[in-house]
Scaffold this active site. Structure first.
Site, short mmCIF file in Angstrom:
data_model
loop_
_atom_site.label_atom_id
_atom_site.label_comp_id
_atom_site.label_asym_id
_atom_site.label_seq_id
_atom_site.Cartn_x
_atom_site.Cartn_y
_atom_site.Cartn_z
N ALA A 10 0.98 -1.08 0.12
CA ALA A 10 -0.06 -0.10 -0.02
C ALA A 10 0.76 1.26 -0.11
O ALA A 10 0.35 2.20 0.35
CB ALA A 10 -0.79 0.05 1.37
N ARG A 16 -3.38 8.82 -9.41
CA ARG A 16 -4.80 9.20 -10.23
C ARG A 16 -5.82 9.35 -9.51
O ARG A 16 -7.06 9.87 -9.87
CB ARG A 16 -5.02 7.91 -10.96
CG ARG A 16 -4.05 7.83 -12.36
CD ARG A 16 -4.09 6.74 -13.06
NE ARG A 16 -3.55 5.51 -12.42
CZ ARG A 16 -3.48 4.27 -12.42
NH1 ARG A 16 -4.06 3.80 -13.82
NH2 ARG A 16 -2.62 3.36 -11.90
N THR A 79 7.15 -3.27 -6.94
CA THR A 79 6.40 -4.18 -5.79
C THR A 79 7.48 -5.29 -5.40
O THR A 79 7.14 -5.76 -4.25
CB THR A 79 5.17 -4.91 -6.83
OG1 THR A 79 5.98 -5.13 -7.87
CG2 THR A 79 4.27 -3.84 -7.19
N ASP A 103 -5.55 -2.05 -2.53
CA ASP A 103 -6.61 -1.44 -3.34
C ASP A 103 -7.81 -2.22 -3.99
O ASP A 103 -8.38 -1.74 -4.86
CB ASP A 103 -6.04 -0.24 -4.10
CG ASP A 103 -5.22 -0.98 -5.32
OD1 ASP A 103 -5.30 -2.09 -5.41
OD2 ASP A 103 -4.92 -0.32 -6.14
N GLY A 140 0.05 -6.79 -16.14
CA GLY A 140 0.92 -7.67 -16.48
C GLY A 140 0.47 -8.90 -17.23
O GLY A 140 -0.71 -9.21 -16.78
N GLU A 155 5.50 -7.34 -17.87
CA GLU A 155 4.65 -6.30 -17.76
C GLU A 155 4.38 -5.58 -19.08
O GLU A 155 5.18 -5.84 -20.20
CB GLU A 155 5.64 -5.22 -17.13
CG GLU A 155 5.50 -5.52 -15.42
CD GLU A 155 4.38 -5.81 -14.84
OE1 GLU A 155 3.56 -4.79 -14.76
OE2 GLU A 155 3.91 -6.95 -14.35
N ASN A 170 -2.20 -10.64 -14.58
CA ASN A 170 -1.87 -10.88 -13.12
C ASN A 170 -2.90 -9.93 -12.32
O ASN A 170 -2.95 -8.37 -12.55
CB ASN A 170 -0.39 -10.43 -13.22
CG ASN A 170 0.19 -10.06 -11.55
OD1 ASN A 170 -0.52 -10.80 -10.51
ND2 ASN A 170 1.11 -9.41 -11.23
N ALA A 380 -45.11 22.26 23.16
CA ALA A 380 -44.58 22.74 22.02
C ALA A 380 -43.69 24.02 22.17
O ALA A 380 -44.02 24.61 23.05
CB ALA A 380 -45.63 22.91 21.21
N ALA A 423 -47.19 27.72 30.48
CA ALA A 423 -47.10 28.14 29.33
C ALA A 423 -46.35 29.46 29.06
O ALA A 423 -46.81 30.46 29.96
CB ALA A 423 -48.16 28.09 28.44
#
Ligand code: UD1
Ligand code: CA
Length: 467
Positions: A10, A16, A79, A103, A140, A155, A170, A380, A423
């Site tokens: 991660a 993007r 990676t 992700d 890939g 790739e 992949n 009220a 009231a």
């Protein structure tokens, strides 16, 4: 059975997404992307989970705390490099390790389990989860031999036209024999189009070393997709929302209009509850049996107990007791607790207050920082004046109290058991049990005032004419 660990990559920038937030913390159905991956890894049997993150991702640590381990990848060199960064955090150098991306929220525990099973039954050094795509651009490609075993992953940017034409890709999820993985990673170089350490090179290296490399083709390729931008985020959201609604309906919840009902991943709803249209149920909300929720309700991190009714309302961190009624047009803010059979009605806002069993706040009131006992009726237009400009003050209303309409309760103040307020009163001092508190200028009545007034006016006009 041998041990299973998971390494979740991660640390990539996720450019993007065009966001300041780390990609894996973007949410679908109210839960961060990476949380789904951690959950799937655990469901597949991973006892230990290592997240590979970068130094700007401390928010990820806050999300999971000590439930997972963290490895920092200082520079994003690929990676393969990212998996190497996880090695020191892995307690067992033996056993199998799932390598996943942070992700891919739609990956299920079952699919990962199937990957592990294929890997173990095939006595493989590596098994890759693949997907057959109509458009494999960017991924890939999986190069298989005549026997169907994997020869290599190439790739896109390094692929010859014949390899580019392959449509099996992949997905970025793998199961490795840990020892074989790390031995092969030591041999991976960065002589490729991107100048990166590719994890995918490990497969070719293992294969050339006489080890077995297998593949499992995902039955539903769409569920293996990573999220790279906000369009894909919305697609994942739509898919998961649909799944959540279906599961709830199959478990006995009526959803009148699934298309206008949004329910987060962490929500629970018991059978025989009916959800009306335009309802959003978020976070860690839970709803009991036989409730009626909606139309037009937003519930966030709130609990609604059996048999309660909530319509046209916004509830945030609130609790609605059994058989209680909320709405229409009600705002219950954090710390509101309605006990059994209580009512919060039209144009009522309640904050940080407990409303006792059977007590009613039916119309046009603000109740904040109040303790309201049982069997209380709040007329009220009643307002708790809880804020003096400096701090919040408490109002205590004991059992069986009757608050007259349009009462201002200037806190701190206590209304004793069974007392009444007249009231329109502004109550600034405590009211003893059983008393009536009345704060009102005495009414004056001027008989025939209107008639006399008109006569005066007519008289003045006449004089005006004469002059
Ligand atoms: C990778 C695979 C590709 C596969 C695709 C699936 C490699 C070389 N290629 O490509 O075969 O089809 O995934 O989506 O592995 N990451 C790090 N540190 C890094 C680089 C990446 O942690 O230095 C993480 C990213 O955050 C992401 C994952 O690794 O979660 C995959 O990285 P990404 O850049 O998306 O890989 P791709 O080039 O798309
Ligand atoms: Ca990717």
């Amino acid at each position: 059975m041998s041990q299973l660990a998971a390494v979740i990559l991660a640390a990539g920038k996720g450019t993007r997404m065009k966001s300041k937030r780390p990609k894996v913390l973007h949410e679908v159905c109210g839960r961060p992307l990476v949380a789904y991956v951690v959950e799937a890894a655990r469901a597949a049997g991973a006892a230990e989970v290592v997240l590979v993150i970068n130094h700007e991702m401390n928010a990820v640590r806050e999300l999971f705390g000590p439930d997972v381990k963290y490895a920092y990848q200082k520079e994003q060199l690929g990676t393969g490099h990212a998996v190497l960064a996880a090695r020191p955090a892995l307690s067992a150098a033996s056993g199998d390790v799932l390598v996943l991306c942070g992700d891919t929220p739609l990956l299920s525990g079952e699919l990962l389990q199937a990957l592990v099973t294929r890997h173990r039954e095939g006595a493989a050094a590596a098994t890759v989860l693949t997907a057959e795509l109509k458009d494999p651009t960017g991924y890939g490609r999986v190069v298989r031999d005549a026997a169907g075993e994997v020869e290599a992953i190439v790739e896109e940017r390094d692929a010859a036209p014949a390899v580019k034409a392959l449509r099996e890709v992949n997905t970025g999820s793998y199961c490795f024999a840990a020892a074989a993985l790390f031995a092969a990673l030591d041999e991976v170089g960065r002589e490729n189009a991107q100048g990166e350490y590719y994890l995918t090179d490990v497969l070719g290296i293992l294969r050339r070393g006489g080890r077995r490399v297998l593949a499992l083709a995902a039955p539903e390729p769409a569920l293996t997709q990573g999220i790279n931008n906000r369009v894909q985020l919305a697609e994942a959201e739509a898919f998961l929302r649909d799944r959540i609604r279906r599961e709830l309906m199959l478990a006995g919840v009526t959803i009148l209009d699934p298309a206008s009902t949004f329910i987060d991943a962490g929500v629970s709803i018991a059978p025989d509850t009916v959800i009306y249209p335009f309802t959003i149920i978020e976070g860690r909300s839970s709803i009991g049996r036989g409730c009626r929720i909606g139309p037009g309700v937003q519930l966030r991190d709130s609990r609604v107990e059996d048999g309660a009714t909530v319509s046209q309302a916004v509830l945030v961190e609130a609790v609605v007791g059994p058989g209680a009624t909320v709405g229409p047009f009600t705002y219950l803010r954090p710390g509101t607790v309605l006990a059994e059979g209580a009512k919060a009605g039209t144009f009522v806002e309640i904050k940080k207050s407990a409303i006792g069993a059977g007590s009613k706040v039916p119309h046009l009131s603000y109740v904040g920082d109040a303790q309201v006992g049982r069997g209380v009726n709040i007329g009220a237009g009643t307002i708790t004046c809880n804020y003096d400009g400096f701090k919040k003050n408490a109002t205590v209303i004991e059992d069986e109290v009757f608050i007259g309409s349009n009462t201002n309760l200037v806190a701190p103040v206590r209304i004793g058991r069974g007392a009444y307020t007249g009231a329109g009163s502004t109550i600034t001092r405590d009211v003893p049990p059983g008393a009536l508190a009345l704060e009102r200028a005495e009414q004056r009545v001027l008989p025939d005032w209107v008639k006399k007034r008109l006569e005066k006016l007519a008289c003045a006009k006449e004089k005006g004419k004469l002059e």
